[in-house]
Write a protein that holds these residues in place. Structure first.
Motif, mmCIF file in Angstrom:
data_model
loop_
_atom_site.group_PDB
_atom_site.id
_atom_site.type_symbol
_atom_site.label_atom_id
_atom_site.label_comp_id
_atom_site.label_asym_id
_atom_site.label_seq_id
_atom_site.Cartn_x
_atom_site.Cartn_y
_atom_site.Cartn_z
ATOM 1 N N GLY A 34 10.623 -13.202 -26.266
ATOM 2 C CA GLY A 34 9.565 -14.091 -26.733
ATOM 3 C C GLY A 34 8.683 -14.561 -25.594
ATOM 4 N N ILE A 35 9.291 -14.867 -24.449
ATOM 5 C CA ILE A 35 8.510 -15.282 -23.279
ATOM 6 C C ILE A 35 7.635 -14.128 -22.805
ATOM 7 C CG2 ILE A 35 8.682 -16.018 -20.871
ATOM 8 C CD1 ILE A 35 11.237 -17.549 -21.696
ATOM 9 N N ALA A 36 8.203 -12.914 -22.779
ATOM 10 C CA ALA A 36 7.420 -11.744 -22.377
ATOM 11 C C ALA A 36 6.267 -11.512 -23.347
ATOM 12 C CB ALA A 36 8.316 -10.516 -22.316
ATOM 13 N N SER A 37 6.513 -11.685 -24.632
ATOM 14 C CA SER A 37 5.470 -11.526 -25.636
ATOM 15 C C SER A 37 4.350 -12.543 -25.426
ATOM 16 C CB SER A 37 6.080 -11.679 -27.030
ATOM 17 O OG SER A 37 5.088 -11.702 -28.010
ATOM 18 N N PHE A 38 4.720 -13.774 -25.142
ATOM 19 C CA PHE A 38 3.744 -14.834 -24.892
ATOM 20 C C PHE A 38 2.875 -14.504 -23.680
ATOM 21 C CE2 PHE A 38 2.877 -18.859 -22.597
ATOM 22 C CZ PHE A 38 1.997 -19.428 -23.500
ATOM 23 N N ILE A 39 3.501 -14.060 -22.592
ATOM 24 C CA ILE A 39 2.754 -13.742 -21.369
ATOM 25 C C ILE A 39 1.837 -12.543 -21.597
ATOM 26 C CG2 ILE A 39 3.026 -12.897 -18.994
ATOM 27 C CD1 ILE A 39 5.557 -14.662 -18.850
ATOM 28 N N ILE A 40 2.333 -11.513 -22.283
ATOM 29 C CA ILE A 40 1.498 -10.348 -22.576
ATOM 30 C C ILE A 40 0.317 -10.754 -23.457
ATOM 31 C CG2 ILE A 40 1.447 -8.149 -23.819
ATOM 32 C CD1 ILE A 40 4.297 -7.664 -22.792
ATOM 33 N N GLY A 41 0.551 -11.643 -24.412
ATOM 34 C CA GLY A 41 -0.537 -12.122 -25.265
ATOM 35 C C GLY A 41 -1.623 -12.829 -24.477
ATOM 36 N N LEU A 42 -1.214 -13.690 -23.536
ATOM 37 C CA LEU A 42 -2.201 -14.390 -22.710
ATOM 38 C C LEU A 42 -3.001 -13.415 -21.855
ATOM 39 C CD1 LEU A 42 -0.297 -17.563 -21.457
ATOM 40 C CD2 LEU A 42 -2.136 -17.438 -23.130
ATOM 41 N N ILE A 43 -2.293 -12.464 -21.224
ATOM 42 C CA ILE A 43 -2.970 -11.491 -20.368
ATOM 43 C C ILE A 43 -3.915 -10.617 -21.187
ATOM 44 C CG2 ILE A 43 -2.580 -9.462 -18.907
ATOM 45 C CD1 ILE A 43 -0.039 -10.880 -17.898
ATOM 46 N N SER A 44 -3.500 -10.224 -22.369
ATOM 47 C CA SER A 44 -4.350 -9.390 -23.227
ATOM 48 C C SER A 44 -5.623 -10.112 -23.627
ATOM 49 C CB SER A 44 -3.587 -8.972 -24.477
ATOM 50 O OG SER A 44 -2.516 -8.143 -24.160
ATOM 51 N N ILE A 45 -5.498 -11.363 -24.005
ATOM 52 C CA ILE A 45 -6.684 -12.121 -24.420
ATOM 53 C C ILE A 45 -7.623 -12.352 -23.240
ATOM 54 C CG2 ILE A 45 -7.449 -14.384 -25.240
ATOM 55 C CD1 ILE A 45 -5.118 -14.303 -27.200
ATOM 56 N N ILE A 46 -7.067 -12.669 -22.074
ATOM 57 C CA ILE A 46 -7.902 -12.866 -20.886
ATOM 58 C C ILE A 46 -8.603 -11.562 -20.514
ATOM 59 C CG2 ILE A 46 -7.807 -13.338 -18.402
ATOM 60 C CD1 ILE A 46 -5.585 -15.411 -19.072
ATOM 61 N N GLY A 47 -7.884 -10.431 -20.582
ATOM 62 C CA GLY A 47 -8.497 -9.136 -20.294
ATOM 63 C C GLY A 47 -9.600 -8.786 -21.284
ATOM 64 N N PHE A 48 -9.374 -9.085 -22.554
ATOM 65 C CA PHE A 48 -10.374 -8.814 -23.582
ATOM 66 C C PHE A 48 -11.637 -9.639 -23.338
ATOM 67 C CE2 PHE A 48 -12.266 -9.309 -27.798
ATOM 68 C CZ PHE A 48 -12.316 -7.988 -28.213
ATOM 69 N N ILE A 49 -11.465 -10.911 -23.025
ATOM 70 C CA ILE A 49 -12.623 -11.778 -22.759
ATOM 71 C C ILE A 49 -13.375 -11.298 -21.520
ATOM 72 C CG2 ILE A 49 -13.292 -14.118 -22.074
ATOM 73 C CD1 ILE A 49 -11.018 -15.117 -23.933
ATOM 74 N N ALA A 50 -12.639 -10.891 -20.477
ATOM 75 C CA ALA A 50 -13.278 -10.383 -19.262
ATOM 76 C C ALA A 50 -14.061 -9.109 -19.559
ATOM 77 C CB ALA A 50 -12.231 -10.125 -18.183
ATOM 78 N N ALA A 51 -13.522 -8.240 -20.406
ATOM 79 C CA ALA A 51 -14.216 -6.999 -20.752
ATOM 80 C C ALA A 51 -15.487 -7.291 -21.546
ATOM 81 C CB ALA A 51 -13.291 -6.094 -21.550
ATOM 82 N N ILE A 52 -15.434 -8.249 -22.442
ATOM 83 C CA ILE A 52 -16.628 -8.622 -23.214
ATOM 84 C C ILE A 52 -17.711 -9.180 -22.282
ATOM 85 C CG2 ILE A 52 -17.518 -10.188 -24.986
ATOM 86 C CD1 ILE A 52 -15.913 -7.825 -26.094
ATOM 87 N N ILE A 53 -17.302 -10.001 -21.323
ATOM 88 C CA ILE A 53 -18.264 -10.550 -20.358
ATOM 89 C C ILE A 53 -18.863 -9.432 -19.516
ATOM 90 C CG2 ILE A 53 -18.470 -12.008 -18.295
ATOM 91 C CD1 ILE A 53 -16.424 -13.900 -19.643
ATOM 92 N N LEU A 54 -18.029 -8.476 -19.090
ATOM 93 C CA LEU A 54 -18.506 -7.344 -18.293
ATOM 94 C C LEU A 54 -19.504 -6.504 -19.088
ATOM 95 C CD1 LEU A 54 -18.184 -5.671 -15.659
ATOM 96 C CD2 LEU A 54 -16.351 -4.444 -16.815
ATOM 97 N N ALA A 55 -19.182 -6.218 -20.335
ATOM 98 C CA ALA A 55 -20.085 -5.420 -21.178
ATOM 99 C C ALA A 55 -21.383 -6.169 -21.449
ATOM 100 C CB ALA A 55 -19.391 -5.061 -22.482
ATOM 101 N N ALA A 56 -21.273 -7.456 -21.723
ATOM 102 C CA ALA A 56 -22.483 -8.235 -22.015
ATOM 103 C C ALA A 56 -23.386 -8.334 -20.789
ATOM 104 C CB ALA A 56 -22.098 -9.630 -22.499
#
Length: 149
Positions: A34-56
């Motif tokens: 569960g802790i690993a899932s939580f950390i992966i979720g945070l990293i995934s969302i941060i990466g997604f937001i960074a990619a959207i900013i990069l594309a924009a």
């Protein structure tokens, strides 16, 4: 009866014995999955937001005054390295969605574990489910709005 005329209710000189450790409920700990899932979720969302900013930021820097973006991109295909930021953003988005699916599986397995706390597993499931569901929703929205390539 004991020497005082009453029945001996408490063995060991009037003190109640400590309950056997095997009879006690095991102490619940946080699920490591569960802790690993939580950390992966945070990293995934941060990466997604960074990619959207990069594309924009890439799209905002381009000068698409001709009106047809696809024709301008096809005309400049000899300079493919100029489009590296948008390619990187797409790769980061796909990696974030893939990691999110892995995190979702870990969260589900962590939530099914017995004798474990489930808080991080449930939060991980929610965080990791947001990206694939959102990705599929945006894909379907693009198809519905006529994005036929």
């Amino acid at each position: 009866m004991n020497e005082h005329g009453s029945e001996n209710q408490f063995p060991h000189n009037g003190f109640t014995p400590i309950p056997d450790a095997s009879d006690a409920e095991p102490r619940k700990t946080q699920s490591k999955l569960g802790i690993a899932s939580f950390i992966i979720g945070l990293i995934s969302i941060i990466g997604f937001i960074a990619a959207i900013i990069l594309a924009a930021s890439f799209i905002m820097d381009q000068d698409f005054t001709g009106g047809n973006i696809q024709q301008e991109i096809e005309a400049n295909m000899d300079n493919i390295e100029d489009y590296a930021p948008i390619i990187d953003a797409g790769f980061i988005i796909l990696c974030s969605v893939g990691a999110s699916i892995v995190g979702l599986i870990l969260g589900i397995v962590g939530a099914c574990a017995k004798h474990k706390r489930k808080a991080f597993s449930i939060i991980g499931i929610v965080l990791n489910a947001m990206l694939p569901v959102g990705f599929i929703g945006l894909f379907l929205l693009g198809l519905a709005l006529g994005g036929n390539g």
